[in-house]
Design a protein around this motif. Structure first.
Motif, short mmCIF file in Angstrom:
data_model
loop_
_atom_site.label_atom_id
_atom_site.label_comp_id
_atom_site.label_asym_id
_atom_site.label_seq_id
_atom_site.Cartn_x
_atom_site.Cartn_y
_atom_site.Cartn_z
N GLN A 265 -6.31 4.71 -6.37
CA GLN A 265 -5.46 5.46 -5.45
C GLN A 265 -4.22 5.99 -6.18
O GLN A 265 -3.86 7.16 -6.06
CB GLN A 265 -5.03 4.54 -4.31
CG GLN A 265 -4.42 5.27 -3.15
CD GLN A 265 -3.82 4.29 -2.15
OE1 GLN A 265 -3.87 3.08 -2.35
NE2 GLN A 265 -3.27 4.83 -1.09
N SER B 51 -5.00 8.78 -8.69
CA SER B 51 -5.32 10.06 -8.05
C SER B 51 -4.06 10.71 -7.50
O SER B 51 -3.88 11.93 -7.59
CB SER B 51 -6.38 9.87 -6.96
OG SER B 51 -5.77 9.34 -5.81
N GLN B 52 -3.17 9.87 -6.98
CA GLN B 52 -1.91 10.43 -6.46
C GLN B 52 -1.08 11.02 -7.60
O GLN B 52 -0.48 12.09 -7.46
CB GLN B 52 -1.12 9.35 -5.74
CG GLN B 52 -1.62 9.11 -4.33
CD GLN B 52 -1.03 7.84 -3.73
OE1 GLN B 52 -0.88 6.82 -4.39
NE2 GLN B 52 -0.71 7.92 -2.45
N SER C 123 -8.95 -0.71 -6.46
CA SER C 123 -8.78 0.38 -5.50
C SER C 123 -7.34 0.88 -5.51
O SER C 123 -7.09 2.08 -5.36
CB SER C 123 -9.22 -0.05 -4.11
OG SER C 123 -8.45 -1.15 -3.70
N GLU C 124 -6.41 -0.04 -5.72
CA GLU C 124 -5.01 0.39 -5.83
C GLU C 124 -4.81 1.30 -7.03
O GLU C 124 -4.11 2.31 -6.97
CB GLU C 124 -4.09 -0.82 -5.97
CG GLU C 124 -3.75 -1.47 -4.65
CD GLU C 124 -2.92 -2.74 -4.84
OE1 GLU C 124 -2.49 -3.02 -5.98
OE2 GLU C 124 -2.70 -3.44 -3.84
N GLN D 164 0.85 -1.18 0.00
CA GLN D 164 0.00 0.00 0.00
C GLN D 164 0.89 1.23 0.00
O GLN D 164 1.74 1.41 0.85
CB GLN D 164 -0.89 0.01 1.25
CG GLN D 164 -2.02 -0.99 1.18
CD GLN D 164 -3.02 -0.66 0.08
OE1 GLN D 164 -3.31 0.51 -0.16
NE2 GLN D 164 -3.50 -1.67 -0.60
N GLN E 66 1.45 4.17 0.97
CA GLN E 66 1.14 5.22 1.94
C GLN E 66 2.36 6.06 2.25
O GLN E 66 2.31 6.91 3.12
CB GLN E 66 0.62 4.59 3.24
CG GLN E 66 -0.62 3.73 3.05
CD GLN E 66 -1.83 4.53 2.67
OE1 GLN E 66 -1.78 5.76 2.71
NE2 GLN E 66 -2.89 3.87 2.29
#
Lengths: 334, 107
Positions: free
Chosen positions: B91, B94-95, B87-88, A182, A184
């Motif tokens: 994400q 969008s990043q 979803s990855e 992920q 993050q």
């Protein structure tokens, strides 16, 4: 390229796959051609839209992880009709692996300053490394994967440790390169243990393969039912010569000793004590002699116990000998 | 982008196609090359990988007047995997979009 040529080329590039896997893959492409023809396309059109057999095969082999030790080089492949012997290609492969590693070196020692600029080449190199990964020989392959794995992480880490100024770039890098973690921007995600385990895993894969490949032709596991001839001879010698000699001596000694001690002590000791007590003139002499008799009895009891324990120990020894003997027979050594 | 990443995206595309119904390889290849311009041949390695991982299964069905065709079906695990990848992907894009909007400017 006709259907036949295409399938043949693909078949040739998928050398490392098992026959059943290969048949399964080729049947998919046969079907693709069939459906394409039904849809009014020509064989060459279909072949062109499929992409080069080399690239396709490469994609299959990538999916197989490091299961691909040698691989026909592309130059030879495009030009090739039949000959794909690895001898001509080996030097080229190691050479490419070597240039690759040397290219990596500077990136590895790079300081955090050079992170942004130096990371990029390393990254492209890394992805190149993946595409060409199957080609180098095994050892080069594992080396390659390790450097590939090591560099991005290590550099990323130095960058991360050296200060927050590098943080934004690092995060982008993370997001771009890692699709499994992920994204993050969590430093822990790429901390050392993670990298290590992954490298180890990768490496483990190679080593495992290496071993398997090395063992497959010649290796035969020692089966349970097989006996070792030297072991048997040794055991026979032991049984015939050593065990009877040592055993009987021990048994004889023990029996003689126990018998003598028990007999003498019990009978002699008690009789002497009682007889002496009866004929004693002084009461104190009588008490003393009885005491001596009781002492003898106690001593005898102790000796009996000791002899029982000794026998147990002896049985244990025999059992141990049997166990070791079995081992000797099957493995040829203790 | 790394190979890893590209694989993930291709898998996402294939799974999304299969989500709406079983398809045979040629069909998947055509749709995918139409949509994102990859060569048809790249679809089968992806399908195979997905099958190996248990995200997809296959069955043979008689085609009219010809040999049977192999149809690919998405499994339950495949659906879950697709959602994760999706979803990855969202994400990530969008990043990246944020970066593209602000990245060049000195603030």
């Amino acid at each position: 390229m006709t259907r036949k040529e295409y399938i043949a080329a693909l078949d040739q590039y998928l050398v490392t796959m098992s026959a059943s896997e290969k048949a399964d893959i080729l049947s998919d492409y046969e079907e693709h051609f069939r459906v394409g023809l039904e849809n009014g396309k020509t064989e060459s059109q279909i072949a062109a839209s499929l992409g080069s057999p080399y690239d396709v095969a490469n994609q299959f082999l990538e999916g197989e992880k490091p299961k691909t030790p040698t691989y026909p080089a592309r130059t030879a492949a495009t030009a090739s009709t039949t000959s794909t012997t690895a001898t001509g290609q080996r030097p080229a492969q190691t050479a490419s692996a070597q240039t690759y590693t040397t290219r990596q070196r500077p990136a590895q020692t790079a300081t955090s300053q050079g992170y942004t600029t130096q990371q990029r080449p390393a990254q492209t190199a890394a992805s190149q490394g993946y595409t060409t990964q199957p080609r180098p020989t095994q050892t080069a392959g594992s080396q390659l994967s390790q450097t590939t794995q090591a560099n991005p992480y290590r550099t990323a880490q130095t960058a991360a440790q050296s200060g927050t100024a590098q943080q934004p770039q690092r995060q982008i890098y993370d997001v771009g390169i890692q699709n499994y973690a992920q994204a993050q921007g969590n430093q822990q995600g790429y901390s050392q243990p993670n990298y290590q385990s992954q490298a180890a895993q990768n490496n483990g894969g190679y080593v495992d393969y290496d071993r398997q490949a090395a063992e497959r032709p010649s290796y035969s596991a020692p089966s349970e039912g097989k006996y070792n001839s030297t072991g048997i001879i040794l055991l026979i010698v032991l049984c015939v010569v050593l065990i009877p000699t040592v055993g009987s001596t021990l048994v004889g000694l023990l029996a003689g000793l126990y018998g003598a001690v028990v007999g003498f002590a019990a009978a002699g000791g008690s009789l002497i004590a009682v007889g002496a007590a009866l004929s004693a003139t002084s009461i104190w002499t009588c008490v003393g002699l009885v005491f001596i008799g009781i002492s003898f009895l106690l001593l005898t009891g102790l000796l009996v116990i000791a002899s029982i324990e000794g026998t147990k120990l002896f049985v244990k020894l025999i059992k141990y000998c049997i166990k070791e003997g079995k081992k000797l027979v099957t493995e040829g050594s203790f | 982008m790394t190979i890893q990443f590209k694989k993930g995206v291709l898998e996402l595309c294939v799974l999304s196609l299969l989500k709406d119904g079983d398809r045979y390889g040629y069909d998947v290849a055509c749709e995918l090359s139409k949509a994102i311009g990859i060569s048809d041949g790249s679809v089968y390695p992806v399908l195979r990988r997905l099958k190996d991982d248990g995200y997809v299964t296959s069955y043979l069905e008689e085609a009219s007047g010809g040999p049977p065709r192999k149809y690919y079906v998405i499994t339950e695990a495949g659906s879950d995997y697709m959602n994760t990848l999706k979803s990855e992907w969202i994400q990530l894009t969008s990043q990246i979009n944020t970066l593209l909007d602000n990245g060049g400017q000195t603030t």
